[in-house]
Motif scaffolding. Structure first.
Motif, PDB file in Angstrom:
ATOM      1  N   SER A  97      13.921   1.187  18.490  1.00  0.00           N
ATOM      2  CA  SER A  97      14.555   0.827  17.170  1.00  0.00           C
ATOM      3  C   SER A  97      13.713   0.426  16.136  1.00  0.00           C
ATOM      4  CB  SER A  97      15.521  -0.565  17.282  1.00  0.00           C
ATOM      5  OG  SER A  97      16.283  -0.279  18.331  1.00  0.00           O
ATOM      6  N   GLN A  98      12.210   0.443  16.502  1.00  0.00           N
ATOM      7  CA  GLN A  98      11.157   0.219  15.762  1.00  0.00           C
ATOM      8  C   GLN A  98      10.993   1.297  14.563  1.00  0.00           C
ATOM      9  OE1 GLN A  98       9.157  -2.602  14.998  1.00  0.00           O
ATOM     10  NE2 GLN A  98      10.735  -3.321  16.292  1.00  0.00           N
ATOM     11  N   LEU A  99      11.629   2.394  14.961  1.00  0.00           N
ATOM     12  CA  LEU A  99      11.864   3.370  13.843  1.00  0.00           C
ATOM     13  C   LEU A  99      12.575   2.983  12.431  1.00  0.00           C
ATOM     14  CD1 LEU A  99      12.772   6.882  15.349  1.00  0.00           C
ATOM     15  CD2 LEU A  99      10.388   6.269  14.196  1.00  0.00           C
ATOM     16  N   GLU A 100      13.444   1.891  12.883  1.00  0.00           N
ATOM     17  CA  GLU A 100      14.006   1.295  11.450  1.00  0.00           C
ATOM     18  C   GLU A 100      13.255  -0.162  11.273  1.00  0.00           C
ATOM     19  OE1 GLU A 100      18.357   0.859  11.348  1.00  0.00           O
ATOM     20  OE2 GLU A 100      17.993  -0.440   9.565  1.00  0.00           O
ATOM     21  N   GLY A 101      12.880  -0.781  12.415  1.00  0.00           N
ATOM     22  CA  GLY A 101      12.364  -2.130  12.450  1.00  0.00           C
ATOM     23  C   GLY A 101      11.213  -2.359  11.670  1.00  0.00           C
ATOM     24  N   SER A 102      10.229  -1.296  11.650  1.00  0.00           N
ATOM     25  CA  SER A 102       9.082  -1.318  11.042  1.00  0.00           C
ATOM     26  C   SER A 102       8.812   0.123  10.201  1.00  0.00           C
ATOM     27  CB  SER A 102       7.972  -1.468  12.031  1.00  0.00           C
ATOM     28  OG  SER A 102       6.734  -1.228  11.321  1.00  0.00           O
ATOM     29  N   LYS A 103       8.723  -0.202   8.762  1.00  0.00           N
ATOM     30  CA  LYS A 103       8.587   0.838   8.169  1.00  0.00           C
ATOM     31  C   LYS A 103       7.093   1.667   8.301  1.00  0.00           C
ATOM     32  CE  LYS A 103      12.206  -0.020   4.815  1.00  0.00           C
ATOM     33  NZ  LYS A 103      13.100   0.932   4.692  1.00  0.00           N
ATOM     34  N   ALA A 104       6.335   0.921   8.742  1.00  0.00           N
ATOM     35  CA  ALA A 104       4.746   1.261   8.951  1.00  0.00           C
ATOM     36  C   ALA A 104       4.852   2.304  10.410  1.00  0.00           C
ATOM     37  CB  ALA A 104       3.632   0.063   8.855  1.00  0.00           C
ATOM     38  N   CYS A 123      -0.515  -1.703   2.766  1.00  0.00           N
ATOM     39  CA  CYS A 123      -1.211  -2.596   2.135  1.00  0.00           C
ATOM     40  C   CYS A 123      -1.137  -4.012   2.667  1.00  0.00           C
ATOM     41  CB  CYS A 123      -0.700  -2.470   0.753  1.00  0.00           C
ATOM     42  SG  CYS A 123      -0.979  -0.986  -0.323  1.00  0.00           S
ATOM     43  N   HIS A 124      -2.303  -4.900   2.625  1.00  0.00           N
ATOM     44  CA  HIS A 124      -2.090  -6.230   2.989  1.00  0.00           C
ATOM     45  C   HIS A 124      -2.507  -7.220   2.074  1.00  0.00           C
ATOM     46  CE1 HIS A 124      -2.770  -3.389   6.524  1.00  0.00           C
ATOM     47  NE2 HIS A 124      -1.888  -4.303   7.194  1.00  0.00           N
ATOM     48  N   ASP A 125      -3.051  -6.658   1.049  1.00  0.00           N
ATOM     49  CA  ASP A 125      -3.497  -7.747  -0.241  1.00  0.00           C
ATOM     50  C   ASP A 125      -3.281  -6.955  -1.479  1.00  0.00           C
ATOM     51  OD1 ASP A 125      -5.733  -6.115  -0.600  1.00  0.00           O
ATOM     52  OD2 ASP A 125      -6.856  -6.877   1.152  1.00  0.00           O
ATOM     53  N   GLN A 126      -3.451  -8.015  -2.515  1.00  0.00           N
ATOM     54  CA  GLN A 126      -3.342  -7.361  -4.064  1.00  0.00           C
ATOM     55  C   GLN A 126      -4.307  -5.942  -4.112  1.00  0.00           C
ATOM     56  OE1 GLN A 126      -1.971  -9.646  -6.642  1.00  0.00           O
ATOM     57  NE2 GLN A 126      -2.675  -8.712  -8.577  1.00  0.00           N
ATOM     58  N   ALA A 127      -5.413  -6.057  -3.849  1.00  0.00           N
ATOM     59  CA  ALA A 127      -6.661  -4.909  -4.008  1.00  0.00           C
ATOM     60  C   ALA A 127      -5.841  -3.572  -3.269  1.00  0.00           C
ATOM     61  CB  ALA A 127      -7.673  -5.445  -3.499  1.00  0.00           C
ATOM     62  N   GLU A 128      -5.426  -3.860  -2.086  1.00  0.00           N
ATOM     63  CA  GLU A 128      -4.831  -2.628  -1.790  1.00  0.00           C
ATOM     64  C   GLU A 128      -3.668  -2.087  -2.441  1.00  0.00           C
ATOM     65  OE1 GLU A 128      -6.472  -3.182   2.948  1.00  0.00           O
ATOM     66  OE2 GLU A 128      -4.327  -3.623   2.481  1.00  0.00           O
ATOM     67  N   LEU A 129      -2.802  -3.119  -3.000  1.00  0.00           N
ATOM     68  CA  LEU A 129      -1.682  -2.645  -3.466  1.00  0.00           C
ATOM     69  C   LEU A 129      -1.950  -1.792  -5.077  1.00  0.00           C
ATOM     70  CD1 LEU A 129       0.688  -5.903  -3.560  1.00  0.00           C
ATOM     71  CD2 LEU A 129       1.408  -3.600  -2.766  1.00  0.00           C
ATOM     72  N   VAL A 130      -2.947  -2.411  -5.790  1.00  0.00           N
ATOM     73  CA  VAL A 130      -3.543  -1.844  -6.931  1.00  0.00           C
ATOM     74  C   VAL A 130      -3.957  -0.606  -6.499  1.00  0.00           C
ATOM     75  CG1 VAL A 130      -5.306  -2.118  -8.876  1.00  0.00           C
ATOM     76  CG2 VAL A 130      -3.727  -4.002  -8.178  1.00  0.00           C
ATOM     77  N   GLN A 131      -4.600  -0.365  -5.604  1.00  0.00           N
ATOM     78  CA  GLN A 131      -5.139   0.867  -5.206  1.00  0.00           C
ATOM     79  C   GLN A 131      -4.163   1.834  -4.987  1.00  0.00           C
ATOM     80  OE1 GLN A 131      -7.889   0.574  -1.927  1.00  0.00           O
ATOM     81  NE2 GLN A 131      -9.202   2.252  -2.499  1.00  0.00           N
ATOM     82  N   ALA A 132      -3.301   1.623  -4.130  1.00  0.00           N
ATOM     83  CA  ALA A 132      -2.082   2.496  -3.782  1.00  0.00           C
ATOM     84  C   ALA A 132      -1.226   2.800  -5.025  1.00  0.00           C
ATOM     85  CB  ALA A 132      -1.338   1.717  -2.734  1.00  0.00           C
ATOM     86  N   PHE A 133      -1.059   1.856  -6.094  1.00  0.00           N
ATOM     87  CA  PHE A 133      -0.524   2.270  -7.177  1.00  0.00           C
ATOM     88  C   PHE A 133      -1.076   3.001  -8.114  1.00  0.00           C
ATOM     89  CE2 PHE A 133       1.734  -2.304  -7.429  1.00  0.00           C
ATOM     90  CZ  PHE A 133       2.639  -2.021  -6.302  1.00  0.00           C
ATOM     91  N   ASP A 134      -2.279   2.934  -8.246  1.00  0.00           N
ATOM     92  CA  ASP A 134      -3.055   4.006  -8.778  1.00  0.00           C
ATOM     93  C   ASP A 134      -3.200   5.363  -8.466  1.00  0.00           C
ATOM     94  OD1 ASP A 134      -4.081   1.848 -10.648  1.00  0.00           O
ATOM     95  OD2 ASP A 134      -5.827   1.554  -9.779  1.00  0.00           O
ATOM     96  N   GLU A 135      -3.280   5.170  -7.082  1.00  0.00           N
ATOM     97  CA  GLU A 135      -3.188   6.788  -6.370  1.00  0.00           C
ATOM     98  C   GLU A 135      -1.986   7.270  -6.504  1.00  0.00           C
ATOM     99  OE1 GLU A 135      -3.897   6.611  -2.035  1.00  0.00           O
ATOM    100  OE2 GLU A 135      -3.413   8.468  -2.071  1.00  0.00           O
ATOM    101  N   PHE A 136      -0.738   6.726  -6.450  1.00  0.00           N
ATOM    102  CA  PHE A 136       0.604   7.257  -6.665  1.00  0.00           C
ATOM    103  C   PHE A 136       1.222   7.480  -7.839  1.00  0.00           C
ATOM    104  CE2 PHE A 136       0.823   6.052  -1.755  1.00  0.00           C
ATOM    105  CZ  PHE A 136       0.388   7.482  -1.301  1.00  0.00           C
ATOM    106  N   GLN A 171       2.616  -7.590   4.900  1.00  0.00           N
ATOM    107  CA  GLN A 171       2.349  -5.979   5.203  1.00  0.00           C
ATOM    108  C   GLN A 171       3.413  -5.048   4.432  1.00  0.00           C
ATOM    109  OE1 GLN A 171       0.624  -4.088   8.546  1.00  0.00           O
ATOM    110  NE2 GLN A 171       2.600  -3.264   9.164  1.00  0.00           N
ATOM    111  N   VAL A 172       3.217  -4.616   3.299  1.00  0.00           N
ATOM    112  CA  VAL A 172       4.056  -3.566   2.626  1.00  0.00           C
ATOM    113  C   VAL A 172       3.604  -2.191   2.834  1.00  0.00           C
ATOM    114  CG1 VAL A 172       4.653  -5.487   1.174  1.00  0.00           C
ATOM    115  CG2 VAL A 172       2.890  -4.129   0.594  1.00  0.00           C
ATOM    116  N   VAL A 173       4.515  -1.370   2.708  1.00  0.00           N
ATOM    117  CA  VAL A 173       4.075  -0.165   2.499  1.00  0.00           C
ATOM    118  C   VAL A 173       4.479   0.453   1.127  1.00  0.00           C
ATOM    119  CG1 VAL A 173       5.174   2.388   3.287  1.00  0.00           C
ATOM    120  CG2 VAL A 173       5.021   0.419   4.883  1.00  0.00           C
TER     121      VAL A 173
END
Ligand code: AMP
Ligand code: GLY
Length: 410
Positions: A97-104, A123-136, A171-173
């Motif tokens: 069920s982790q196929l639904e329970g964890s997006k990661a 992503c685990h922190d703001q820096a990683e978030l910013v980097q991912a937003f820039d990428e996508f 932890q966010v995806v």
């Protein structure tokens, strides 16, 4: 056989109804159920997040098959406990069920299995978030990792809002935005073999024109006349087969209902999400068209003998369902609103989702999504018209619905 359905929403009412129509089913029990399921079988007040309690109930009533509706009991290990008690269970183990329970986790499986899906970063922190937003780039898609009952995902052009949503979890995806109409494909599997149901489309936003926040789903219809022929076969080959193989290889075979949420992009179908259970409200639209007896199919999947069941048969009608939600949904649905239902007709029936009885036995609202009105017809236009006509005869002053479910498909 005797079947126990676990859950209390519209999906469980719909499952119990379809299972009760299977000639091989003598008795249906529901835990905990709602006033709608009480008309089909026996409701049992039990804590469905307690695996031992559910397994004990299954033993006590002599269940031959347990069908778990919602994701939370699956992730809590209800299917493990029922199988441990020697009873067939339709629903994946806690691990699968982790196929639904964890997006990661789901994204990792898809990557390893080569399944077409949106690019992503964990992503685990703001820096990683910013980097991912820039990428996508925008629109930004930010998903909390764990179960969030449809509220964990934000899709927005507002970078500040996206950052704030991401800051709400350890932890966010963050994902690439997938552009294209969405399709929900349900697949019944015993872990090895898999049978697709007829695809449906769900309407996730609360307001007409797909405006407003995401919800659990405000309506659905099936079939999808605009979907290219061959799409289901393509998804079975490119998504379902490799995902099931990867899960077996990990020693956590996925047996139950694999819900494949897809975007049909210019470069083909891509997975938006996996769920480990029937979708709601798509189930309410799809099951009335299923002609193969449902109890036997679920039993075969639960007991590893899906090979004995041929392709699932569907009627050539169409089905449309519309959710009546309580005012204030999804943020703060108002409970307690009174409801008076007209009798069902040949073509329209009302599924209860978030309802209860008050101290005098009158039907009241007791959740966000309260009722699901399901209509069948010779085509989508006919089913849609029957559905909205019936809604006009329901007395639920504290409720609302979208007025444009399946409108574009007509
Ligand atoms: P999920 O819980 O992952 O299904 O996300 C809820 C809803 O957000 C989906 O039904 C989509 O409408 C939207 N969504 C999620 N991921 C994406 C994506 N990568 N691109 C576009 N829309 C998305
Ligand atoms: N209809 C969306 C879901 O069940 O997650």
């Amino acid at each position: 056989m005797t079947v126990l359905v676990v859950g209390s929403g519209g999906r469980e009412h719909s499952l119990a109804l379809a299972i009760s129509h299977d000639p091989s089913v003598e008795a249906v029990h529901i835990a905990p159920g709602n006033p709608g399921t009480a008309a089909i079988g026996t409701n049992h007040p039990v804590d469905i997040l307690d695996p031992d309690a559910v397994a004990a109930l299954a033993v006590q009533i002599g269940a031959n098959l347990v069908v778990v509706g919602p994701e939370a009991p699956l992730v809590a290990g209800v299917a493990n406990a029922v199988r441990q008690a020697g009873i067939a269970c339709f629903g994946p183990s806690a691990q699968a069920s982790q196929l639904e329970g964890s997006k990661a986790f789901a994204k990792q499986i898809m990557a390893e299995a080569g399944v077409p899906t949106a690019g992503h970063r964990v992503c685990h922190d703001q820096a990683e978030l910013v980097q991912a937003f820039d990428e996508f780039g925008a629109p930004y898609v930010v998903k909390h990792d764990g179960l969030a009952a449809g509220k964990g995902v934000l899709v927005t052009n507002d970078r500040e809002a996206a950052l704030a949503h991401g800051a709400g979890s350890d932890q966010v995806v963050v994902e690439e935005f997938l552009d294209g109409p969405e399709v929900s494909l349900f697949v019944i599997t015993d872990g090895t073999r898999a049978l697709p149901l007829q695809p449906a489309q769900d309407f996730k936003r609360v307001g007409d024109g797909d405006e407003g926040p995401n919800t659990g789903g405000m309506g659905a219809y099936t079939p999808l006349p605009w979907l290219a022929p061959g799409t289901v076969d393509q998804v079975m080959t490119e998504v379902v087969t490799p995902t099931l193989a990867k899960m077996r290889e990990l020693g956590t075979p996925f047996a139950g209902l694999l819900y494949v949420g897809l975007a049909i992009t210019k470069t083909g179908p891509k997975v938006i999400e996996f769920n480990a259970r029937f979708g709601d409200p798509e189930t309410e639209a799809v099951l009335p068209l299923l002609e193969t007896p449902l109890g036997q199919v679920l039993y075969a999947a639960a007991s590893g003998s899906l090979a004995d069941i041929g392709p699932l048969e569907f009627s050539d009608q169409a089905a449309v369902c519309v959710v009546l939600a309580a005012d204030g949904y999804p943020a703060a649905p108002r409970k307690g609103g009174r409801i008076a239902l007209p009798a069902d007709t040949d073509d329209v029936h009302v599924i209860q989702a978030g309802t209860a009885l008050d101290s005098q036995g009158r039907l009241i609202a007791n959740g966000g999504r309260v009722l699901v009105v399901v209509a069948t017809g010779k085509d989508i236009a006919g089913a849609r018209e029957a559905c909205y006509t019936h809604i006009g005869t329901i007395d639920f002053p504290d409720g609302f619905c979208r007025s444009d479910i399946a409108a574009k498909a007509v």
